[in-house]
Scaffold this motif. Structure first.
Motif, PDB file in Angstrom:
ATOM      1  N   THR A  22     -11.606  43.823 -35.041  1.00 12.22           N
ATOM      2  CA  THR A  22     -10.618  44.120 -36.074  1.00 12.22           C
ATOM      3  C   THR A  22      -9.983  45.469 -35.756  1.00 12.22           C
ATOM      4  O   THR A  22     -10.666  46.409 -35.358  1.00 12.22           O
ATOM      5  N   SER A  23      -8.673  45.557 -35.903  1.00  8.72           N
ATOM      6  CA  SER A  23      -7.993  46.809 -35.567  1.00  8.72           C
ATOM      7  C   SER A  23      -8.425  47.929 -36.516  1.00  8.72           C
ATOM      8  O   SER A  23      -8.741  47.687 -37.681  1.00  8.72           O
ATOM      9  N   GLU A  26      -6.315  48.218 -39.670  1.00  6.50           N
ATOM     10  CA  GLU A  26      -6.626  47.256 -40.724  1.00  6.50           C
ATOM     11  C   GLU A  26      -7.921  47.609 -41.443  1.00  6.50           C
ATOM     12  O   GLU A  26      -8.012  47.495 -42.663  1.00  6.50           O
TER      13      GLU A  26
END
Length: 40
Positions: A22-23, A26
């Protein structure tokens, strides 16, 4: 030193999200933390 507003379980969850791909942007948006805090 200031006490953390996140429990140990929440910290582990945030780190695992990063390991899963997940970035960072985010993760920070969902948890309400700044990117600097994430990298510290």
């Amino acid at each position: 030193m200031k006490a953390s507003k996140f429990s140990d379980a929440q910290k582990v969850f945030i780190i695992k999200q990063g390991e899963e791909g997940t970035s960072v942007a985010e993760i920070c948006r969902k948890t309400g933390i700044r990117q600097v805090t994430y990298f510290n």
